[in-house]
Design an enzyme around this catalytic site. Sequence first.
Site, PDB file in Angstrom:
ATOM      1  N   ASP A  44     -22.549  33.612  -8.421  1.00 32.53           N
ATOM      2  CA  ASP A  44     -22.005  32.626  -7.471  1.00 32.53           C
ATOM      3  C   ASP A  44     -22.960  32.441  -6.296  1.00 32.53           C
ATOM      4  O   ASP A  44     -22.778  31.536  -5.487  1.00 32.53           O
ATOM      5  CB  ASP A  44     -20.635  33.111  -6.958  1.00 32.53           C
ATOM      6  N   THR A  99     -21.405  38.179  -6.403  1.00 29.91           N
ATOM      7  CA  THR A  99     -20.749  37.318  -5.422  1.00 29.91           C
ATOM      8  C   THR A  99     -21.182  37.735  -4.011  1.00 29.91           C
ATOM      9  O   THR A  99     -20.565  37.325  -3.030  1.00 29.91           O
ATOM     10  CB  THR A  99     -19.209  37.429  -5.489  1.00 29.91           C
ATOM     11  N   GLU A 159     -30.613  29.058  -1.926  1.00 31.89           N
ATOM     12  CA  GLU A 159     -29.584  28.034  -2.202  1.00 31.89           C
ATOM     13  C   GLU A 159     -29.854  26.792  -1.366  1.00 31.89           C
ATOM     14  O   GLU A 159     -30.291  26.910  -0.227  1.00 31.89           O
ATOM     15  CB  GLU A 159     -28.201  28.594  -1.826  1.00 31.89           C
ATOM     16  N   ARG A 207     -24.886  38.268  -2.267  1.00 36.32           N
ATOM     17  CA  ARG A 207     -25.923  37.341  -1.823  1.00 36.32           C
ATOM     18  C   ARG A 207     -27.049  37.358  -2.848  1.00 36.32           C
ATOM     19  O   ARG A 207     -27.349  38.408  -3.437  1.00 36.32           O
ATOM     20  CB  ARG A 207     -26.504  37.760  -0.460  1.00 36.32           C
ATOM     21  N   HIS A 239     -21.708  29.028  -5.018  1.00 32.44           N
ATOM     22  CA  HIS A 239     -21.312  29.772  -3.806  1.00 32.44           C
ATOM     23  C   HIS A 239     -19.907  29.348  -3.329  1.00 32.44           C
ATOM     24  O   HIS A 239     -19.748  28.820  -2.235  1.00 32.44           O
ATOM     25  CB  HIS A 239     -22.348  29.562  -2.681  1.00 32.44           C
TER      26      HIS A 239
END
Length: 321
Positions: free
Chosen positions: A264, A238, A269, A240, A287
């Site tokens: 996540d 969670t 992204e 990066r 995310h």
Amino acid sequence: MSGKAVVLVTRKLPDAVELRLARDYDARFNVADTVYSSDEIVRLSEGAEVIIPCHTEKLTAEVIGRLPDTVRAICSFSVGVDHIDLDAARQRGILVTNTPEVLNDATAEISMLLMLGAARRAYEGERQIRTDTWADWGAVAQLGSQITGKRLGIIGMGRVGQIMARRARGFDMEIHYYNRSRLSPELEAGAIYHDSLEQLLPQSDVLSLHCPATPESHHLLNLNRIALLPDGAIVVNTARGAVVDDDALISALRSGKLSAAGLDVFNNEPNIDPRYRELKNTFLLPHIGSATRETRDAMGFRALDNVDAIIAGDEPRDRLV
Ligand code: DGY
């Protein structure tokens, strides 16, 4: 002219936050909530004293170099600031603030969800129900790993890591951690400290990443380090995407070296490595670590407290640069 300071808000923020912004500033909102290009950010910053970006806006040295002289501060709506070139901001005399603390609980909740979802093969089960492919209950069907009593390795025992540890203790997990510096016995609360990743990894049935993305942590979880994890370990991220080497993680998930991963956050992204989608042993979220109503309001208010201080000529609480 309202006489109020101009603030550029790069993304749609929660209503209560935008109301306060509209009340106190000449705010430039992004009603369509599109992700601005670098050129748009530079153009829309004309005359602005403060920019409130999210992590989706890449404020590189090149972009910061082109910002108008009116910009005095970047008050990010995020705790992570890997999207901002802090050195470039420093050189231009632009203050940078973030929103620490207020998203700790929400992020730790998502870490728990990822850990459980990955361990219990939630994606596969969910998919069976939704696609009507559930044959029937089976004594040896859909077997996952039980996390109760297992060892949880935490990289980055900051605020989120500590809450994750606390929640995981509720599952009788044994907590191990690696951090730049050892916590006080009070904060450790029985967690076992390792002074290197190489010592931590073999003790981690589940490994949860909670360290910021910095040049030092780039691809911290690589092939050699994954090899040190116990066979069948689970990885949770969670923090990066940049902390993980995708090639290494995907290959370990394919080979079975790792039994599962709950992610996540991703490199690049939202255009993530498509191979993750093909893996059944991944539990993937877009995310949403801080995505609760309570937390997003709190992040916005914390960013605005920083803006208020800067505009009033005071020291902002969360100044990084
Ligand atoms: C953060 O605050 O860093 C979250 O990842 C959302 O940007």
